[in-house]
Design an enzyme around this catalytic site. Sequence first.
Site, PDB file in Angstrom:
ATOM      1  CD  GLU A  16      -3.930  30.913 -42.201  1.00 28.87           C
ATOM      2  OE1 GLU A  16      -4.390  31.673 -43.093  1.00 28.87           O
ATOM      3  OE2 GLU A  16      -4.653  30.300 -41.407  1.00 28.87           O
ATOM      4  CG  ASN A 144      -8.146  31.227 -38.334  1.00 25.06           C
ATOM      5  OD1 ASN A 144      -7.238  31.623 -39.055  1.00 25.06           O
ATOM      6  ND2 ASN A 144      -8.059  30.107 -37.643  1.00 25.06           N
ATOM      7  CG  ASP A 193      -7.578  28.144 -40.864  1.00 26.91           C
ATOM      8  OD1 ASP A 193      -7.397  29.361 -40.681  1.00 26.91           O
ATOM      9  OD2 ASP A 193      -6.660  27.309 -40.697  1.00 26.91           O
TER      10      ASP A 193
END
Length: 281
Positions: A16, A144, A193
């Site tokens: 991420e 997110n 996302d």
Amino acid sequence: MRPWEVALAAGARLGEGPTWDASARRLIWVDILASRVHTFDPATGRRTVLATEQHVGAAKPRAGGGLVVNLRDGVACYDADGALSWLHREVVPGRRGNDAGVAPDGSLWAGTMRYDEAPGGGTLIRVAPDGRATPQLTGVTVSNGIGWSPDGGRMYYIDSPTRRVDVFDVGPDGEVAGRRPFVTVEEGAGFPDGLTVDAAGCVWVALWDGAALRRYAPDGRLDRVVDLPVRRPTACAFGGRGLTDLYVTSASEGVAPGGAAGALLVLPAAGEGLPQPAFAG
């Protein structure tokens, strides 16, 4: 010819938050569930790994050196020598930090979510350089992607289960207002996302379970779709010389073994990114 390359076959469980650290000329990204902060210098191939004491949702460079991290129990700083100190500690059982972004004024906007993704269990807070934290949003589910337009007048934000990228107006004090939908991702195309904004003001969105990136023009028009070799791309950021290469993190968690799942991908010469500010604390 495919537009992407595998920069690192990292096998991340939940890669991420890629961020280009301009001062060190390296990419910073995290593997949330492995509690690791990674750095990668594409010019030399040099890599480092920092083990964190908790799951880490995001890591961003600090103006004075070191990192600011969005951990399970709040926001903390690592000094250049590795010493950890808490800026904002808020322990909520069953909840962890997730994606975060640094605003043009140097503040950190840090999101949270519940491990079970219970609706309304997440938040978005703004952490000033002195550690003062102010709630910005409550009742979100999976906080997110977050990013700002080139002129700083707009902030884009994703609460993934809504399937929307929302946009806010940013005031002179950095506060946001006027939340409204910017784009909605249709059923079957995956969930929005992470995101990044390029120098043209276009918004790039990684589609979890959608195996693709999308680029939206400032008016919300779908401008480009890039198919990827990973089912669960998570976030993207421009980096490298001239900020022209687009890096994409991905997850192997919940994906059948094999393939490129969990890799760090790169799209060379994908566009022109914006310099990302460092956290001013």
